[in-house]
Design a protein around this motif. Structure first.
Motif, PDB file in Angstrom:
ATOM      1  N   TYR A   1      12.156  76.329  70.134  1.00 56.29           N
ATOM      2  CA  TYR A   1      12.329  75.793  71.485  1.00 56.29           C
ATOM      3  C   TYR A   1      11.955  76.767  72.593  1.00 56.29           C
ATOM      4  CZ  TYR A   1      16.944  77.841  72.693  1.00 56.29           C
ATOM      5  OH  TYR A   1      17.963  78.685  73.017  1.00 56.29           O
ATOM      6  N   THR A   2      11.870  78.074  72.304  1.00 56.30           N
ATOM      7  CA  THR A   2      11.467  78.985  73.390  1.00 56.30           C
ATOM      8  C   THR A   2       9.979  79.334  73.348  1.00 56.30           C
ATOM      9  OG1 THR A   2      11.850  81.153  72.347  1.00 56.30           O
ATOM     10  CG2 THR A   2      13.776  80.044  73.259  1.00 56.30           C
ATOM     11  N   ALA A   3       9.232  78.722  72.427  1.00 59.37           N
ATOM     12  CA  ALA A   3       7.795  79.010  72.353  1.00 59.37           C
ATOM     13  C   ALA A   3       7.024  78.118  73.318  1.00 59.37           C
ATOM     14  CB  ALA A   3       7.296  78.794  70.930  1.00 59.37           C
ATOM     15  N   TYR A   4       5.820  78.561  73.665  1.00 58.39           N
ATOM     16  CA  TYR A   4       4.932  77.751  74.491  1.00 58.39           C
ATOM     17  C   TYR A   4       4.038  76.921  73.571  1.00 58.39           C
ATOM     18  CZ  TYR A   4       2.411  76.581  78.771  1.00 58.39           C
ATOM     19  OH  TYR A   4       1.865  75.914  79.836  1.00 58.39           O
ATOM     20  N   THR A   5       3.184  76.120  74.161  1.00 54.60           N
ATOM     21  CA  THR A   5       2.132  75.409  73.433  1.00 54.60           C
ATOM     22  C   THR A   5       1.410  76.403  72.518  1.00 54.60           C
ATOM     23  OG1 THR A   5       1.896  73.923  75.301  1.00 54.60           O
ATOM     24  CG2 THR A   5       0.008  74.092  73.813  1.00 54.60           C
ATOM     25  N   PRO A   6       1.107  76.020  71.283  1.00 55.05           N
ATOM     26  CA  PRO A   6       0.568  76.990  70.311  1.00 55.05           C
ATOM     27  C   PRO A   6      -0.878  77.420  70.573  1.00 55.05           C
ATOM     28  CG  PRO A   6       0.680  74.806  69.338  1.00 55.05           C
ATOM     29  CD  PRO A   6       1.359  74.703  70.671  1.00 55.05           C
ATOM     30  N   TYR A   7      -1.068  78.196  71.631  1.00 57.16           N
ATOM     31  CA  TYR A   7      -2.411  78.660  71.977  1.00 57.16           C
ATOM     32  C   TYR A   7      -2.885  79.787  71.059  1.00 57.16           C
ATOM     33  CZ  TYR A   7      -2.277  76.078  76.390  1.00 57.16           C
ATOM     34  OH  TYR A   7      -2.226  75.091  77.339  1.00 57.16           O
ATOM     35  N   GLN A   8      -1.938  80.573  70.525  1.00 60.59           N
ATOM     36  CA  GLN A   8      -2.309  81.685  69.637  1.00 60.59           C
ATOM     37  C   GLN A   8      -1.892  81.288  68.224  1.00 60.59           C
ATOM     38  OE1 GLN A   8      -3.956  84.449  70.375  1.00 60.59           O
ATOM     39  NE2 GLN A   8      -4.076  84.049  72.569  1.00 60.59           N
ATOM     40  N   PRO A   9      -2.810  80.704  67.467  1.00 58.86           N
ATOM     41  CA  PRO A   9      -2.412  80.110  66.182  1.00 58.86           C
ATOM     42  C   PRO A   9      -1.781  81.102  65.205  1.00 58.86           C
ATOM     43  CG  PRO A   9      -4.819  80.151  66.430  1.00 58.86           C
ATOM     44  CD  PRO A   9      -4.238  80.502  67.760  1.00 58.86           C
ATOM     45  N   GLU A  10      -2.182  82.361  65.269  1.00 55.52           N
ATOM     46  CA  GLU A  10      -1.665  83.326  64.290  1.00 55.52           C
ATOM     47  C   GLU A  10      -0.152  83.484  64.381  1.00 55.52           C
ATOM     48  OE1 GLU A  10      -4.061  83.890  66.441  1.00 55.52           O
ATOM     49  OE2 GLU A  10      -5.853  84.588  65.403  1.00 55.52           O
ATOM     50  N   ILE A  11       0.408  83.267  65.570  1.00 52.72           N
ATOM     51  CA  ILE A  11       1.857  83.411  65.711  1.00 52.72           C
ATOM     52  C   ILE A  11       2.506  82.082  66.114  1.00 52.72           C
ATOM     53  CG2 ILE A  11       2.002  85.895  66.123  1.00 52.72           C
ATOM     54  CD1 ILE A  11       2.017  85.163  69.164  1.00 52.72           C
ATOM     55  N   SER A  12       1.829  80.990  65.788  1.00 51.12           N
ATOM     56  CA  SER A  12       2.359  79.665  66.118  1.00 51.12           C
ATOM     57  C   SER A  12       2.210  78.709  64.949  1.00 51.12           C
ATOM     58  CB  SER A  12       1.611  79.072  67.318  1.00 51.12           C
ATOM     59  OG  SER A  12       1.514  80.005  68.360  1.00 51.12           O
ATOM     60  N   GLN A  13       2.074  79.235  63.743  1.00 51.29           N
ATOM     61  CA  GLN A  13       1.851  78.357  62.604  1.00 51.29           C
ATOM     62  C   GLN A  13       3.033  77.412  62.387  1.00 51.29           C
ATOM     63  OE1 GLN A  13      -0.979  77.852  60.406  1.00 51.29           O
ATOM     64  NE2 GLN A  13      -1.765  78.680  62.324  1.00 51.29           N
ATOM     65  N   GLY A  14       4.226  77.827  62.788  1.00 44.11           N
ATOM     66  CA  GLY A  14       5.392  76.958  62.620  1.00 44.11           C
ATOM     67  C   GLY A  14       5.240  75.679  63.416  1.00 44.11           C
ATOM     68  N   THR A  15       4.927  75.833  64.701  1.00 38.30           N
ATOM     69  CA  THR A  15       4.727  74.665  65.556  1.00 38.30           C
ATOM     70  C   THR A  15       3.520  73.859  65.074  1.00 38.30           C
ATOM     71  OG1 THR A  15       5.720  75.746  67.461  1.00 38.30           O
ATOM     72  CG2 THR A  15       4.193  73.947  67.922  1.00 38.30           C
ATOM     73  N   LEU A  16       2.434  74.562  64.780  1.00 40.32           N
ATOM     74  CA  LEU A  16       1.198  73.865  64.408  1.00 40.32           C
ATOM     75  C   LEU A  16       1.366  73.074  63.111  1.00 40.32           C
ATOM     76  CD1 LEU A  16      -1.232  76.733  65.393  1.00 40.32           C
ATOM     77  CD2 LEU A  16      -1.301  74.422  66.348  1.00 40.32           C
ATOM     78  N   ARG A  17       1.987  73.710  62.110  1.00 40.41           N
ATOM     79  CA  ARG A  17       2.116  73.003  60.841  1.00 40.41           C
ATOM     80  C   ARG A  17       3.068  71.810  60.990  1.00 40.41           C
ATOM     81  NH1 ARG A  17       4.264  75.840  55.532  1.00 40.41           N
ATOM     82  NH2 ARG A  17       3.210  77.669  56.405  1.00 40.41           N
ATOM     83  N   SER A  18       4.117  71.981  61.782  1.00 41.58           N
ATOM     84  CA  SER A  18       5.034  70.850  61.947  1.00 41.58           C
ATOM     85  C   SER A  18       4.356  69.702  62.691  1.00 41.58           C
ATOM     86  CB  SER A  18       6.325  71.285  62.645  1.00 41.58           C
ATOM     87  OG  SER A  18       6.090  71.541  64.011  1.00 41.58           O
ATOM     88  N   ILE A  19       3.473  70.018  63.628  1.00 38.43           N
ATOM     89  CA  ILE A  19       2.740  68.937  64.318  1.00 38.43           C
ATOM     90  C   ILE A  19       1.805  68.231  63.334  1.00 38.43           C
ATOM     91  CG2 ILE A  19       1.033  68.382  66.110  1.00 38.43           C
ATOM     92  CD1 ILE A  19       2.221  70.685  67.787  1.00 38.43           C
TER      93      ILE A  19
END
Lengths: 446, 485, 127
Positions: free
Chosen positions: A96-114
């Motif tokens: 909940y404190t992350a931004y839109t996953p612009y940096q995929p290397e550190i946003s795989q959690g959001t990206l994979r869940s989407i």
């Protein structure tokens, strides 16, 4: 200094000194004096945390909430059960404190869940491609109307009067500023009037918009609407209840070209109307025309599977005034709640929730009719929500029920003058037979 | 369990993670209730996992993310400040989450009061007359504001005002939002100090201009000192001045858009007012307007009469609705508690702290990284990595290398008018110590560009995945998981 | 950067190969380098009519979109469908990768275009 500001005054002074500045004022030299605010904003005195907590608790207590009442009110926002796991997981700060996953290397959690969310929406709707979410079901319909007009290069949409009144208002707003004509068509016995639809079709009709189950809870004539639309080379846009899709034919199979819907029922609380989420799914051929974010699968430099935002050239940050939409932030955390909800209920659980709602709604309907105080309005199949005609005015009825800790149904006359005394009752899997019997008993007493 | 498994790939038929009651009403055949032609033949392929499977899966996913609570997140234009936990706790009170939008107004007086107060407080902060809370995000607010402007001109019979002016440095949402409201856009250049080019602005003014969309401070993090003149030019031409509130964290209690001459303002409650961004929403994008534009606000507004609050739908000139119900109410609750905890002094200190931190970073890095506009900045500073680019290392490489230090990289390649742009917004939440850590990392990377460029070019080195092939993703889109036949 | 002789060029970095009353239109090496890896191309349909200056199609990389214009008026008689499946061809062999072929009648429009030498100069000025 507030607990949310890290630097001490001494540190701030040191930093200023290091930059060769004398005071905070020096940081604001670019702001002309005539537009500087030289007095304090007129806001309430700040509250400490204990003061804030008690203030907000007092405020919350002024709202009569569904945990103390049985809720039979739906009309687009439904009181389905939410497993505890959902809030537990979406409360993880990494989500909940992350931004839109612009940096995929550190946003795989959001990206994979989407990516998982997109898959689930495709499975439910029977479509090929889903985006990462829209603001809500109504704005998803507005965007779908715009997309359809752009895709088939026509300038008119036909909207069923059985579509949620607020959704129709939002479609109107989205369309009128773009010069798109919105024409409504009527209903007969609770379902869309096919003859009326046919008579309003013309060579400039881009899309036909239908809701299923419709605002009255009735199962709509989706297939027939699709046939009419397609015969005139227009698209069928279907707005659907995701819980119903555990039982009902996927709109993709029924011929819908664009499928949207309000996803609140999937693990999101009522929240006085928001935040909810809109889902948006299309056939593959429209993949590059849809609004919003999309996540795609790819590989990294070592060949490992990973996920990225893709097909971004549709979007505003690249295509600017030529973008398919202006949407940027969507409802990611609500979509995550939906993904977790669908994971927990899974294949069997979603069907169970849908069947429980179906059975309880029909039980409630039958019992209400038996009281003799309510009469049927439509003779058409319904899912979890239905209309009956009340002999007593609906406002008085709901007032009476409220005294018995029941939030009653929606007063249909607010939006459909042609159905006086219409009472729209929603029944999810939540109310017990006992609660339903109390509803029926109290409603029958009046 | 495979570390990178999708939830579908750990599914086992028959496993369950839910518990629902047995049907306690007399059960009927489903086919007797809904004709078979409407029923689906095959069940959707949804996961079948245990509750612990689900919890572990999503916990593991969360660990692949970087959040504000994880570490420094200086993403320019996004205001990634700390999201106070008390906001989260209070917004989850049953009295806020378990209320239905169509409940009788007398039963939701607390919620309506909150919305009413928020309208008043945001109006005060921005210098506007009234504020709608309906838009769900910043871009949604922009669209709403643009529609209000269009409706205003049309109401006055000035239907020829079809063009919206947008500076070349604007956020991409600006031109896209203007188009959503049916405007054509005209781009104006920035001057050599990053502000609106006054002559260029004058040259496009005519009776076809509906208004100007402006971010102030602009996307270079600079306050446009000509703002009064800009307002005069636009107003004299009969246009409306629109304030993109993405950068409002610089001006709380310092300067108000209303006093600068703006007529319409949107705010991002998920940026400036500490509501979390949720990995891409939900946000909230309230829109405030000056008095003559109030009739055009979306309906309903919350009003107060004879001791009670009510929803006023009787707004004949309203643009209508842009969203169901009343907006992202629960996000508004979080911003409300934030404003109540800060008060007027606190909000001013927020902006002072944010501006100080940005200037500190600019000051400490400008000898290594080009600062195209070397002057006092506001809440964010924009570097150009052109010097490093000339040595074969791009801004993207530098951003990726920052990941190895545990930082979220700044915004890159925006604004478009700066080559190799790197836009840093530290926010007031960060201490000097964390800024110093970031500065140290940036200086080390600059050194590596000379001594060990491979280290930068091949970064990141210790993330769960390396650089991902975006070309492949776009050429052969795989947008969902497919069950094996 | 390659510039092929014998072709006509536009200021929007398209090339035109004239064969009789047919014009094959593609994007130049300069254009593909600036776009980067091309991931998607949108082509017109056969029989579509265009005026000089109209958008013929679009070419997309991961982070950029570029309209492709025609400076020749006429009707599309052929499109290069191979590019739809393999847009990367435009990166590899820009001068083989025509997007569409237009049948034209007005030859005077050709006179407005640059030859290889002029285009080379134009590109140098652009950089």
């Amino acid at each position: 200094m507030s607990q949310y500001i890290a630097n001490t005054r001494i540190q701030q002074e040191d930093m200023l000194k290091e930059m060769g500045l004398r005071s905070m004022e020096d940081l604001f030299v670019d702001i002309p004096e005539e537009v500087r605010l030289r007095e304090n904003l007129n806001l309430p005195e700040p509250l400490s945390e204990p003061e804030l907590v008690s203030f907000m608790r007092r405020l919350a207590r002024k709202n009569y909430n569904g945990n103390e009442f049985s809720c039979f009110l739906g009309a687009g926002a439904y009181d389905h059960f939410i497993p505890s796991v959902v809030d537990h997981l979406i409360s993880r700060q990494e989500f909940y404190t992350a931004y839109t996953p612009y940096q995929p290397e550190i946003s795989q959690g959001t990206l994979r869940s989407i990516f998982e969310y997109q898959t689930m929406i495709c499975e439910l709707t029977g479509m090929d491609v889903a985006n990462a979410s829209m603001y809500d079901g109504a704005s998803a319909l507005g965007e779908a109307a715009l997309m359809a007009c752009a895709a088939v290069k026509r300038n008119k949409v036909l909207v069923a009067r059985t579509v949620h009144p607020e959704s129709r208002e939002v479609i109107n707003t989205y369309c009128k500023f773009k010069g798109i004509e919105v024409v409504e068509f009527g209903f007969r016995d609770g379902q869309i009037d096919l003859e009326d639809l046919e008579s309003r079709m013309s060579s400039d009709t881009a899309a036909v918009i239908v809701q299923n189950p419709n605002f009255f809870g009735v199962i709509e004539l989706l297939k027939e609407a699709g046939e009419i639309a397609h015969r005139h080379k227009a698209l069928l846009i279907a707005s659907v209840d995701p819980i119903s899709l555990a039982l009902l034919k996927p709109p993709g199979e029924a011929g819908a070209d664009i499928v949207v819907g309000e996803g609140q029922s999937l693990g999101n609380p009522l929240n006085f109307g928001g935040p909810y989420l809109g889902f948006f799914a299309v056939e593959k051929k429209f993949m590059r025309k849809i609004p919003g974010r999309i996540v795609g699968e790819t590989v990294d430099n070592l060949g490992r599977r990973g996920y990225v935002l893709t097909l971004q050239t549709r979007e505003q940050h690249i295509r600017r005034e030529k973008a398919t939409s202006n949407i940027c932030s969507n409802q990611a955390l609500c979509a995550l709640a939906a993904t977790i909800y669908l994971t927990l209920l899974g294949k069997e659980g979603l069907k169970e929730a849908a069947e429980l709602s179906l059975q309880k709604a029909h039980y409630t309907y039958d019992r209400l009719i038996k009281t003799g105080k309510f009469s049927p309005v439509f003779n058409a199949p319904f899912f979890k929500e239905f209309v009956v005609k009340s002999r007593t005015p609906v406002s008085a009825l709901n007032k009476k029920l409220f005294e018995s800790k029941i939030i009653g149904g929606y007063d249909l006359a607010k939006s459909y003058q042609e159905i006086p005394g219409g009472w729209l009752v929603a029944v999810t899997e939540k109310p017990t037979k006992e609660e339903i019997d109390i509803l029926v008993g109290k409603a029958g007493e009046i | 369990m495979k570390d990178n498994a999708l939830i579908f790939e750990i599914s086992k038929p028959g496993r369950k993670a839910y518990s629902l009651p047995d049907c306690d009403v007399p059960k009927q055949n489903v086919e007797d209730l809904i004709p078979g032609e409407y029923l689906r033949d095959t069940a959707p392929v949804l996961p079948e996992v245990s509750e612990l499977d689900a919890v572990r899966h999503f916990t593991r996913l969360s660990q692949l993310n970087h959040g504000v609570d994880t570490g420094f997140y200086p993403l320019g234009s996004c205001t990634m400040k700390y999201n106070p936990k008390v906001n989260e706790a209070l917004s989850r009170l049953d009295g806020f989450t378990q209320i239905h939008p169509y409940q009788d107004e007398t039963t939701v007086q607390g919620a309506l009061k909150l919305m009413y107060d928020m309208d008043k407080m945001l109006s005060e902060i921005t210098g506007m007359e009234r504020v709608t809370l309906q838009p769900a995000a910043g871009a949604h607010g922009e669209m709403t504001g643009q529609m209000i402007i269009k409706a205003y001109h049309e109401h006055r019979g000035e239907t020829q005002r079809t063009k919206m002016v947008v500076p070349d440095a604007a956020h991409g949402t600006n031109p896209a939002s203007a188009v959503m409201a049916g405007f054509d856009t005209i781009e104006v250049k920035s001057d050599d100090r990053g502000g609106v080019d006054i002559e260029a602005l004058k040259s496009v003014m005519s009776n076809e201009i509906a208004g100007l969309m402006l971010t102030n401070p602009n996307t270079l993090g600079l306050f446009d000192e000509n703002i009064k003149e800009i307002a005069k030019i636009v107003h004299q031409a009969g246009g409306i001045l629109y304030y993109d509130g993405a950068n409002a964290n610089a001006i709380l209690g310092i300067s108000r858009p209303g006093d600068m001459g703006f007529d319409v303002v949107h705010l991002n409650l998920h940026k400036t007012f500490s509501a979390p961004h949720g990995g891409g929403g939900p946000g909230s994008g309230p829109v405030g307007v000056k008095k003559e534009l109030v009739p055009f606000l979306p309906k309903p507004l919350v009003e107060f009469k004879e001791g009670s609050y009510y929803l006023d739908d009787d707004r004949p000139l309203s643009i209508g609705k842009v969203k169901s119900f009343y907006g992202n109410f629960n996000v508004v609750v979080k911003a409300y508690t934030y404003i109540l905890s800060m008060g007027a002094d606190g909000l001013r200190q927020v902006s002072e702290g944010a501006v100080l931190n940005a200037n500190y970073i600019a000051h400490k890095l400008k000898d290594k990284y080009l600062l195209p506009f070397d002057r006092v900045c506001m809440h964010e500073c924009v570097f150009s990595c052109q010097k490093q680019k000339n040595k074969g290392v791009s801004t993207l490489d530098i951003a990726k290398r920052l990941l190895d230090f545990g930082f979220h990289p700044p915004t890159i390649y925006f604004p478009l008018i700066v080559h190799e742009a790197l836009m840093v917004e530290p926010t007031e939440s960060e201490s000097k110590e964390s800024l110093d850590e970031f500065i140290k990392a940036m200086r080390q990377i600059d050194q590596e560009v000379d001594t060990d460029p491979q280290q930068v070019l091949e970064a990141p080195h210790n993330t769960s995945v390396g650089r991902l092939d975006e070309t492949l993703a776009a050429r052969k889109p795989v947008l969902r998981w497919m069950p094996k036949e | 950067m390659e510039i092929e002789k014998g072709l006509k060029y536009t200021k929007e970095h398209e090339w035109i190969r004239v064969e009789g009353n047919k014009a094959y239109i593609g994007i130049t090496d300069y254009a593909q380098r600036h776009l980067g890896d091309i991931v998607f191309v949108e082509l017109p349909e056969v029989d579509d009519e265009f005026n000089a200056g109209d958008t013929l199609g679009t070419v997309e990389s991961v982070k950029a979109v570029s309209d492709v214009y025609t400076q020749i008026s006429g009707q599309v008689v052929e499109i290069n469908e191979e590019l739809l499946d393999n847009p990367g061809m435009m990166n590899k062999e820009p001068y083989e990768s025509w997007l569409a072929c237009i049948e034209f009648t007005d030859t005077s429009e050709l006179d407005q275009l640059m030859d290889a030498e002029d285009y080379k100069k134009f590109c140098t000025e652009e950089d």
